[in-house]
Design a protein around this motif. Sequence first.
Motif, short mmCIF file in Angstrom:
data_model
loop_
_atom_site.label_atom_id
_atom_site.label_comp_id
_atom_site.label_asym_id
_atom_site.label_seq_id
_atom_site.Cartn_x
_atom_site.Cartn_y
_atom_site.Cartn_z
N VAL A 27 0.83 -1.21 0.00
CA VAL A 27 0.00 0.00 0.00
C VAL A 27 0.87 1.27 0.00
CG1 VAL A 27 -0.27 0.23 2.51
CG2 VAL A 27 -2.12 0.96 1.02
N ARG A 31 7.45 3.95 -4.17
CA ARG A 31 7.94 3.19 -5.32
C ARG A 31 8.42 1.79 -4.93
NH1 ARG A 31 5.41 5.56 -8.80
NH2 ARG A 31 6.77 5.31 -10.58
N GLN A 58 3.84 1.49 -1.78
CA GLN A 58 4.75 1.63 -2.91
C GLN A 58 4.17 2.43 -4.08
OE1 GLN A 58 5.98 -2.36 -3.79
NE2 GLN A 58 4.00 -3.00 -4.61
N GLY A 59 2.88 2.78 -4.01
CA GLY A 59 2.34 3.71 -5.00
C GLY A 59 3.06 5.05 -4.93
N CYS A 60 3.49 5.44 -3.73
CA CYS A 60 4.23 6.69 -3.56
C CYS A 60 5.73 6.46 -3.40
CB CYS A 60 3.71 7.48 -2.36
SG CYS A 60 2.01 8.05 -2.58
N ARG A 100 11.42 9.06 -4.79
CA ARG A 100 11.49 9.72 -6.09
C ARG A 100 12.62 10.72 -6.12
NH1 ARG A 100 5.80 9.16 -8.65
NH2 ARG A 100 6.77 10.37 -10.29
N TYR A 104 8.70 12.12 -2.55
CA TYR A 104 8.55 11.03 -1.59
C TYR A 104 9.94 10.52 -1.24
CZ TYR A 104 3.72 11.25 -3.15
OH TYR A 104 2.47 11.69 -3.47
#
Lengths: 203, 234
Positions: free
Chosen positions: B72, B78, B74-76, B84, B89
């Motif tokens: 939940v 990664r 790793q959408g942000c 990033r 993030y």
Amino acid sequence: MSVARAGLRAAAVSLLAALLAAGAPAQTAPPEVVQTMCQACHGLDGNAPVSAFPQLAGQRPEYLQKQLEDFLAKRRVNDAMAPALEALNKGDIPAVAAYYAAQKPKPAGSSNERLLAEGKALYDDGNTATGVPACVGCHLAGGVGNERYPRLAGQFPEYAVAQMKAFKSGARSNDKGKVMRAVAARLSEQEMAAVAEYLAAQP
Amino acid sequence: MMRALSAARPRRRAATVGLALGLALVLPGCSAPTPAAAPEEPEYTWNQMQGEKLIALRAHGDVTRGAIAFEVCQGCHRAGALGRLDGSYPRLAGQHDTVLIKQLTDVRAGRRVNPRMLPFADRHVLSPQDIADVALYLSKLPSPPDNGRGPGVGLDAAARTYQDKCTRCHGDKGEGDASLFYPRVSHQHYRYLLREMVEIRDGVRRNANPRMVEVVKPLTDAELDALADYMSRL
């Protein structure tokens, strides 16, 4: 051959036949409720004839099972499902879920390349300005899902957008940990349309 | 992890841990048995050992469960928790598990205000056991030196500032200190380091160690910029 031996042999043969029937793959014949109810909207092979109803073919069985249980328990509500739910017994659910999960999906497809590209960017990268997480984090590359998150690939855009809107408004609230509601709250209508277009084209 | 904890302040910590955990167990579902002072209040104590933070610190983390709990996130953050390059993030890979547990529980308790992250890290998403699992999983992920860097201006002066003011806690190589909850800063994205230092200096981020606040308080934007850049190259 004695009568007793012939009887024994017949019993052995019928036992073997019964074992073979029991061991046959569940997906060969659709469960009865699929034939009498589900197929009218979702298709016998889980590829819905109308885009108002979701594609179920190839969906994760865990997800199908949870949704059917949630519908029965009224944790998820949909008027169109009401007559089918009257015919559905809780005991039918695993077979229905396994059956539709085993069907071959036919992707809805996309005809808008620009929108698709926009949707792919959101799916893979999210929107850092508004805090939309990348969908790929949970639903995985190409929207294939896993045991915990549903498959989204090939879904009808109309259905996908309707669900995102329902999560955003709170009309649908059976998402695990309120996570999808938190994501949908940050999605614009344009982003919903774009990501749904991308998903529709995924195999 | 408890070995690291007890190495820090053996007797006192053990007593505090026992008392607070006892209270937490007596009152299930009550994560903060005694209401802690908010960061801006004078009686605020940095890194107070209580509530779900203690439960997570004492739990035995599991890497396999941690990988699942991280889905939940790793959408942000990664895949691989590399964050990033633009610092929107942070990188979590290779961070100390104690630090991750402290920060996650600080966000949940409102000691670190992060409305963007909270819906994905709150109690209905992660249990204290999940926090222990995900922290252990992340601490073992590799963090290669491919993080976001700054423009490379004023690095010599920044190096002197870092040696003078930062190494005592964050280490010569930016490795931090798991036993004291000091974060690893090496291989972190430059823009994230800069944003956090500015927010700690300006009182926007309020869960920082008071010594950290003292160190960054007199530094200008330009000095912090070069310092973040230097740290991103450690």
